[in-house]
Design an enzyme around this catalytic site. Sequence first.
Site, PDB file in Angstrom:
ATOM      1  N   ARG A  65      14.454 -53.277 -31.445  1.00  0.00           N
ATOM      2  CA  ARG A  65      14.566 -54.199 -30.321  1.00  0.00           C
ATOM      3  C   ARG A  65      13.149 -54.474 -29.828  1.00  0.00           C
ATOM      4  O   ARG A  65      12.268 -53.611 -29.947  1.00  0.00           O
ATOM      5  CB  ARG A  65      15.394 -53.577 -29.199  1.00  0.00           C
ATOM      6  CG  ARG A  65      16.832 -53.260 -29.600  1.00  0.00           C
ATOM      7  CD  ARG A  65      17.584 -52.594 -28.453  1.00  0.00           C
ATOM      8  NE  ARG A  65      18.979 -52.337 -28.812  1.00  0.00           N
ATOM      9  CZ  ARG A  65      19.414 -51.199 -29.360  1.00  0.00           C
ATOM     10  NH1 ARG A  65      18.556 -50.214 -29.602  1.00  0.00           N
ATOM     11  NH2 ARG A  65      20.687 -51.046 -29.665  1.00  0.00           N
TER      12      ARG A  65
ATOM     13  N   LYS B 104      19.043 -47.419 -26.627  1.00  0.00           N
ATOM     14  CA  LYS B 104      19.949 -47.566 -25.489  1.00  0.00           C
ATOM     15  C   LYS B 104      20.756 -46.291 -25.275  1.00  0.00           C
ATOM     16  O   LYS B 104      21.154 -45.631 -26.230  1.00  0.00           O
ATOM     17  CB  LYS B 104      20.905 -48.739 -25.730  1.00  0.00           C
ATOM     18  CG  LYS B 104      20.240 -50.108 -25.608  1.00  0.00           C
ATOM     19  CD  LYS B 104      21.269 -51.207 -25.723  1.00  0.00           C
ATOM     20  CE  LYS B 104      20.637 -52.571 -25.490  1.00  0.00           C
ATOM     21  NZ  LYS B 104      21.642 -53.663 -25.569  1.00  0.00           N
TER      22      LYS B 104
ATOM     23  N   HIS C  90      15.207 -61.513 -30.342  1.00  0.00           N
ATOM     24  CA  HIS C  90      15.895 -60.746 -31.389  1.00  0.00           C
ATOM     25  C   HIS C  90      15.842 -61.423 -32.759  1.00  0.00           C
ATOM     26  O   HIS C  90      16.482 -60.950 -33.699  1.00  0.00           O
ATOM     27  CB  HIS C  90      17.368 -60.548 -31.006  1.00  0.00           C
ATOM     28  CG  HIS C  90      17.589 -59.369 -30.110  1.00  0.00           C
ATOM     29  ND1 HIS C  90      16.786 -58.256 -30.105  1.00  0.00           N
ATOM     30  CD2 HIS C  90      18.545 -59.139 -29.159  1.00  0.00           C
ATOM     31  CE1 HIS C  90      17.238 -57.381 -29.210  1.00  0.00           C
ATOM     32  NE2 HIS C  90      18.290 -57.892 -28.622  1.00  0.00           N
TER      33      HIS C  90
ATOM     34  N   ARG D 160      14.834 -59.138 -35.571  1.00  0.00           N
ATOM     35  CA  ARG D 160      15.844 -58.074 -35.686  1.00  0.00           C
ATOM     36  C   ARG D 160      17.060 -58.601 -36.437  1.00  0.00           C
ATOM     37  O   ARG D 160      17.606 -57.923 -37.312  1.00  0.00           O
ATOM     38  CB  ARG D 160      16.221 -57.596 -34.279  1.00  0.00           C
ATOM     39  CG  ARG D 160      17.278 -56.496 -34.225  1.00  0.00           C
ATOM     40  CD  ARG D 160      17.384 -56.005 -32.781  1.00  0.00           C
ATOM     41  NE  ARG D 160      18.599 -55.269 -32.488  1.00  0.00           N
ATOM     42  CZ  ARG D 160      18.752 -53.960 -32.681  1.00  0.00           C
ATOM     43  NH1 ARG D 160      17.770 -53.250 -33.222  1.00  0.00           N
ATOM     44  NH2 ARG D 160      19.878 -53.359 -32.352  1.00  0.00           N
TER      45      ARG D 160
ATOM     46  N   HIS E 175      23.107 -49.299 -33.348  1.00  0.00           N
ATOM     47  CA  HIS E 175      24.373 -49.738 -32.761  1.00  0.00           C
ATOM     48  C   HIS E 175      25.302 -48.538 -32.614  1.00  0.00           C
ATOM     49  O   HIS E 175      25.478 -47.769 -33.562  1.00  0.00           O
ATOM     50  CB  HIS E 175      25.062 -50.776 -33.656  1.00  0.00           C
ATOM     51  CG  HIS E 175      24.404 -52.125 -33.612  1.00  0.00           C
ATOM     52  ND1 HIS E 175      24.630 -53.103 -34.559  1.00  0.00           N
ATOM     53  CD2 HIS E 175      23.534 -52.666 -32.720  1.00  0.00           C
ATOM     54  CE1 HIS E 175      23.912 -54.179 -34.262  1.00  0.00           C
ATOM     55  NE2 HIS E 175      23.252 -53.939 -33.157  1.00  0.00           N
TER      56      HIS E 175
ATOM     57  N   TYR F 181      27.036 -59.192 -39.091  1.00  0.00           N
ATOM     58  CA  TYR F 181      26.116 -59.544 -40.169  1.00  0.00           C
ATOM     59  C   TYR F 181      26.830 -59.750 -41.498  1.00  0.00           C
ATOM     60  O   TYR F 181      26.289 -60.394 -42.392  1.00  0.00           O
ATOM     61  CB  TYR F 181      24.999 -58.490 -40.271  1.00  0.00           C
ATOM     62  CG  TYR F 181      24.120 -58.527 -39.051  1.00  0.00           C
ATOM     63  CD1 TYR F 181      23.253 -59.597 -38.842  1.00  0.00           C
ATOM     64  CD2 TYR F 181      24.198 -57.544 -38.067  1.00  0.00           C
ATOM     65  CE1 TYR F 181      22.482 -59.655 -37.700  1.00  0.00           C
ATOM     66  CE2 TYR F 181      23.427 -57.604 -36.929  1.00  0.00           C
ATOM     67  CZ  TYR F 181      22.574 -58.663 -36.748  1.00  0.00           C
ATOM     68  OH  TYR F 181      21.811 -58.750 -35.608  1.00  0.00           O
TER      69      TYR F 181
END
Length: 296
Positions: A147, A171, A242, A245, A268, A277
């Site tokens: 990120r 995160k 992003h 990314r 994630h 994706y």
Amino acid sequence: MDDSSLIDRFVDSLWLEAGLSENTQAAYRTDLRKLSKWLQQHNRCLRVVGRDELLAYLAEKMKKGSKSSSSARLLTTMRRFYRYLLREQIIDEDPTLKIEHPKVQRLLPSALSESEVDSLLNEPDKELEIEHRDAVMLEVLYASGLRVSELVGLRLEQLNLRQGVLRILGKGGKERLVPLGEAALEAIEGYLTAVRPLLVSDLQNPTVFPSMRGREMTRQTFWHRIKLYAQRSGIRKNITPHTLRHAFATHLVNHGADLRVVQLLLGHSDLSTTQIYTHVAKARLQRLHSQHHPRG
């Protein structure tokens, strides 16, 4: 207990239990304060509310132009809040229990092609110290799928050049190890030796990629730098923080990478987030088929 105190207790629990960022905590607080204000206008409060009132609130937001994605996020906030109140025995019944999630059209991220990435990465002028720094940042971003906030906040102690990995705190305070390719590793090593010492006056500064003032760069600053190089290289696509990314993940999937590996690399928590994706890869294959197959 009044609404304000309930909201504060709930947000504090988010920080203690999930380690959510300040921005995420602020978003929950804002959503609930707006809901509380609306309920007060209808002689209700957060503890004394039913499914019908919450549905009316969501409907009013939609009528005023709120997108389905915003309504979905708001409902997620309400559900999490009322589950907390139920767990703490502040209420006896969850009013969100039978509210269906609005259907959200999931937009595919706009990814750069491999040739566009090459153009972007080769655009900075490495004869200029700042642009050399930017070139290395772009290389690392594409090689690792970080990120942007993780990239600009990167510290020297997070680098393990001998093993070729980055130690990233993502995160929710979750740590992950991210490998670097040979090109990115070589770029970082050269930058740390020849360029970074010219950008920092304080040798104790831990920031890997300092700003022109020798401080940690903001996400917005780096975003503007990316847009500058995209414009110079002739890329006309909309560039977001992003973009690289997304390109990192899309190109891995296009070349056959296992989705769970991509999930780990991106940090994630849920595989469903990464699964978008696969749709990107399918969309690309469909495009190629229609362009090149005689009956496409």
